[in-house]
Write a protein that holds these residues in place. Structure first.
Motif, PDB file in Angstrom:
ATOM      1  N   ILE A   1       1.154  -5.623  -6.324  1.00  0.00           N
ATOM      2  CA  ILE A   1       0.205  -4.830  -6.280  1.00  0.00           C
ATOM      3  C   ILE A   1      -1.217  -5.707  -6.409  1.00  0.00           C
ATOM      4  N   THR A   2      -1.965  -5.324  -5.419  1.00  0.00           N
ATOM      5  CA  THR A   2      -3.421  -6.024  -5.436  1.00  0.00           C
ATOM      6  C   THR A   2      -4.655  -5.067  -5.361  1.00  0.00           C
ATOM      7  N   ILE A   3      -5.536  -4.957  -6.125  1.00  0.00           N
ATOM      8  CA  ILE A   3      -6.271  -4.096  -6.187  1.00  0.00           C
ATOM      9  C   ILE A   3      -7.808  -5.113  -5.925  1.00  0.00           C
ATOM     10  N   GLU A   4      -8.503  -4.573  -4.887  1.00  0.00           N
ATOM     11  CA  GLU A   4      -9.925  -4.989  -4.449  1.00  0.00           C
ATOM     12  C   GLU A   4     -10.765  -3.852  -4.575  1.00  0.00           C
ATOM     13  N   GLN A   5     -11.981  -4.398  -5.202  1.00  0.00           N
ATOM     14  CA  GLN A   5     -13.229  -3.744  -5.138  1.00  0.00           C
ATOM     15  C   GLN A   5     -14.441  -4.214  -4.844  1.00  0.00           C
TER      16      GLN A   5
ATOM     17  N   ARG B   1       7.044   3.311  -8.256  1.00  0.00           N
ATOM     18  CA  ARG B   1       6.666   4.180  -9.397  1.00  0.00           C
ATOM     19  C   ARG B   1       5.160   3.638  -9.937  1.00  0.00           C
ATOM     20  N   LYS B   2       5.010   2.337 -10.233  1.00  0.00           N
ATOM     21  CA  LYS B   2       3.876   1.894 -10.899  1.00  0.00           C
ATOM     22  C   LYS B   2       2.638   2.278  -9.913  1.00  0.00           C
ATOM     23  N   THR B   3       2.815   1.685  -8.513  1.00  0.00           N
ATOM     24  CA  THR B   3       1.780   2.120  -7.358  1.00  0.00           C
ATOM     25  C   THR B   3       1.452   3.633  -7.585  1.00  0.00           C
ATOM     26  N   CYS B   4       2.572   4.369  -7.429  1.00  0.00           N
ATOM     27  CA  CYS B   4       2.172   5.917  -7.494  1.00  0.00           C
ATOM     28  C   CYS B   4       1.361   6.301  -8.539  1.00  0.00           C
ATOM     29  N   GLY B   5       1.692   5.848  -9.749  1.00  0.00           N
ATOM     30  CA  GLY B   5       0.836   6.238 -11.108  1.00  0.00           C
ATOM     31  C   GLY B   5      -0.569   5.712 -10.780  1.00  0.00           C
ATOM     32  N   LEU B   6      -0.707   4.574 -10.173  1.00  0.00           N
ATOM     33  CA  LEU B   6      -2.182   3.828 -10.088  1.00  0.00           C
ATOM     34  C   LEU B   6      -2.845   5.100  -9.295  1.00  0.00           C
ATOM     35  N   PHE B   7      -2.305   5.581  -8.210  1.00  0.00           N
ATOM     36  CA  PHE B   7      -2.893   6.368  -7.015  1.00  0.00           C
ATOM     37  C   PHE B   7      -2.908   7.873  -7.785  1.00  0.00           C
TER      38      PHE B   7
END
Length: 368
Positions: free
Chosen positions: A51-55, A199-205
């Motif tokens: 997973i990558t998060i960009e801001q 699951r981890k991605t869904c939790g972040l969303f």
């Protein structure tokens, strides 16, 4: 590289950035967040390779550049500075100086060239939909996703277009319970491949899209999904597997229908399972005209009984459920009156909102 950022803006960004980073990493660069300053923006990127998060956040940039720094350390520093503080950053000789008021910190860095890239390809499907609707699709069925690594293809939410219904649907199951949510299909989503979102991605969303107004932009390829809102985005690898044909396990002929107050049923279940310490306690529901009797027995000879008023005029029957699955199914219907449809003690039960709604839950029976 030299810039200044307001503390509250950076606190929020670092919280999101740090949420994807594992506490223990054998690869040092994966403990770092990448900071790039240019123009009037500071861009932050963090990843665990899946997973990558960009801001991007507003910043006053004197000299542009990029660097990576230990994410958790920087997040802790920013959180402990006073509200309203201006935080200055300056990179000198591969060390990042962080200054605010009379506080000064020097942090070790690693070069941006070492930072991995898992950006999504330009191929695939792109569509926009309301953030609240997308979050509901992804977060709603998440409770039913499996945690067993042996069946990895069940460790997430199956997002797909249902051609027969003309909608966008999301399903999760662990083999004991199933949750299905659906919404109107965005026009550009036609032809989207069915994907399994981890699951981890869904939790972040679920966490970070809560309260977001307006639309999100969704990009889906065969191996990755990206969701962007405002100046933030989350890109994730997808589970490489085939989700089972869940439609085959949804009963279509359950004729014994009961309308139940969700809150009353949950409270009753909570009361009767106090006689047992097992989380997977079996609750026996005995359906009688306009009431359901709940029964629980434990292995020491203890027992509990409770009664809930319902709307039911069918024949007397019974069915047993895992108490946790029963409560989760009722919760998933969003409150109010829940409709339970059963056939007999051996068949799965279907739960839906009694006043209509784009969701359903299926719970397998158990001996009680």
């Amino acid at each position: 590289m030299k810039f200044t950022v307001e503390r509250s803006v950076l606190t929020k960004a670092m919280t999101l950035a740090d949420s994807v980073i594992e506490a223990r990493n054998t690869v040092p660069i994966l403990s770092n967040a990448m900071l790039k300053a240019h123009g009037d923006r500071l861009r932050l990127t963090s990843t665990d390779l899946d997973i990558t998060i960009e801001q991007a956040v507003p910043a006053s940039v004197e000299a542009g550049g990029g660097v990576t720094v230990h994410s958790r350390t920087l997040a802790d520093i920013v959180k402990k500075l006073p509200d309203g503080a201006e935080i200055g950053f300056e990179l000198v000789d591969h060390r990042l100086t962080v200054k605010s008021g009379r506080s000064r910190f020097q942090l070790q860095t690693l070069p941006v060239e070492d930072f991995p890239d898992i950006s999504i390809s330009k191929e695939g499907v792109r569509f926009a939909m309301e953030a609240a609707a997308f979050r509901r699709l992804i977060a709603g069925p998440l409770y039913a996703a499996s945690t067993e690594e042996t069946r990895y293809y069940l460790n997430g939410v199956h997002l797909h277009c249902r051609e027969a219904h003309g909608d966008l649907a999301a399903c999760a199951t662990d083999g004991h319970q199933l949750a299905l949510y659906w919404d109107g299909r965005p026009e550009d989503a036609a032809g989207m491949p069915g994907v399994i979102v981890p699951r981890k991605t869904c939790g972040l969303f679920a966490k970070y899209l809560d309260g977001v107004k307006g639309e999100v932009e969704v990009k889906v390829s065969s191996s990755r999904m990206s969701v962007a809102w405002g100046e933030a985005s989350i890109t994730s690898k997808l589970i490489d597997g085939t989700f089972p044909d869940y439609e085959r396990v949804i009963p279509r002929g359950n004729q014994l229908v009961t309308d139940i107050s969700g809150e009353a049923m949950k409270a009753s279940v909570a009361r009767v399972i106090t006689v047992t310490e097992e989380k997977s306690s079996a609750v026996r529901l005995e359906l009688k005209p306009n009431v359901i009797e709940l029964h629980v027995n434990n292995h020491n000879g203890g027992a509990a009984t409770d009664v809930v008023d319902v709307t039911y005029d069918g024949p007397e029957t019974f069915v047993g459920f895992n108490a946790r699955y029963l409560t989760a199914a009722i919760d998933a219907m969003g409150g109010g009156i829940v409709r339970m449809a059963v056939a007999d003690a051996q068949a799965p039960a279907v739960f839906t909102p009694a006043n209509g709604g784009n969701c359903m839950a299926v719970v397998m029976p158990m001996r009680a």
